[in-house]
Design an enzyme around this catalytic site. Structure first.
Site, PDB file in Angstrom:
ATOM      1  CG  ASP A   2      -1.764  -1.118   1.385  1.00 52.19           C
ATOM      2  OD1 ASP A   2      -2.126  -1.676   0.348  1.00 52.19           O
ATOM      3  OD2 ASP A   2      -2.104  -1.471   2.527  1.00 52.19           O
TER       4      ASP A   2
HETATM    5  N1  URA Z   1      -1.285  -5.496   4.390  1.00 47.47           N
HETATM    6  C1  URA Z   1      -1.578  -4.181   4.396  1.00 47.47           C
HETATM    7  O1  URA Z   1      -2.470  -3.739   5.118  1.00 47.47           O
HETATM    8  N2  URA Z   1      -0.872  -3.392   3.577  1.00 47.47           N
HETATM    9  C2  URA Z   1       0.114  -3.829   2.783  1.00 47.47           C
HETATM   10  O2  URA Z   1       0.733  -3.051   2.058  1.00 47.47           O
HETATM   11  C3  URA Z   1       0.399  -5.207   2.792  1.00 47.47           C
HETATM   12  C4  URA Z   1      -0.317  -6.018   3.618  1.00 47.47           C
END
Ligand code: URA
Length: 240
Positions: free
Chosen positions: A103
């Site tokens: 993310d």
């Molecule tokens: N879980 C999340 O919440 N974000 C990520 O980037 C990867 C796994």
């Protein structure tokens, strides 16, 4: 001579399955003429292959790269609002594709490759490699949270997750190990237990760790590391 879809897959353009759609949509030309058959044979030494008008060069070797992704960039080739991870790739690697995603605000280990088949295999739900995250969050995780993770968390929207491993570190910190990649999964799992995340970093995929790779930097995996990635298997013991 080799098949057009294989050539593009090895050049790291997309996974083999997606490449078929790309070719069928008329975006690929061989020596200036649109070609819509993925199976057509091309001569990689003499034919000029373009995708959206950009020449694709033959990849002579397979590359798998690890990036220490910074927060504040998205895992995408292009984005109108945010910087992308591609901006942190040295130019000689600009054709590589990310394997999975992190993310916008998540830091940590992100892999890239020019091997579409390897990328596809590693993100297939059945073969997902174990991913380890370090999280900082409100509250402190408890034995009840550990059991909830082990039984498969139910997210706030009712989505059920596969069993996962939670290791409380105390003081608003935890390690989380998962084998799937739902949208914002780790943040949503901890939020479902009343522990909203303020900081998240992926620290390992399988046996691969970031080591001392600085944030924003990349390094190629060694052939031994690539072999290990390829031999990752769905391990039943994860779910005891
Ligand atoms: N879980 C999340 O919440 N974000 C990520 O980037 C990867 C796994």
């Amino acid at each position: 001579m080799q098949r057009l879809d294989r050539f593009l897959s090895e050049a790291g353009v997309e996974s083999r399955r997606k490449i078929k759609e790309v070719i069928k949509s008329g975006r690929v030309c061989v020596n200036g003429a649109v070609v819509k058959s993925p199976e057509i044979k091309i001569n990689e030494d003499h034919d000029k292959i373009t995708l959206d008008g950009v020449q694709i060069h033959q990849s002579s070797r397979r590359v798998v790269l690890m990036m220490h992704k910074p927060a504040g960039c998205v895992t995408a080739a292009k984005d109108d609002r945010y910087p992308t991870v591609m901006q942190y790739l040295p130019s000689e690697y600009s054709k590589l594709m990310p394997i999975g995603r992190l993310d916008l605000e998540t830091e940590g280990l992100l892999l890239f490759t020019n091997d579409g088949d390897l990328a596809h295999r590693l993100i297939m739900p059945k073969h997902q490699i174990e991913k380890t995250y370090y999280a900082e969050h409100l509250g402190t995780t408890t034995e009840e949270d550990v059991i909830a993770f082990r039984n498969g968390c139910e997210l706030k929207d009712g989505t059920k997750c596969l069993p996962a491993i939670l290791e409380p570190l105390g003081d608003g910190k935890s390690i989380v190990r998962v084998r799937e990649g739902k949208y914002h999964q780790v943040r949503r799992m901890l939020a479902s237990r009343g522990k909203p995340v303020s900081y998240l970093r992926r620290i390992a995929e399988g046996e691969l760790t970031l080591g001392d790779l600085p944030i924003g930097k990349t390094r190629e995996l060694t052939s031994e590391e690539i072999l290990k990635l390829e031999s990752v298997n769905f391990d039943e013991k994860f779910f005891v």
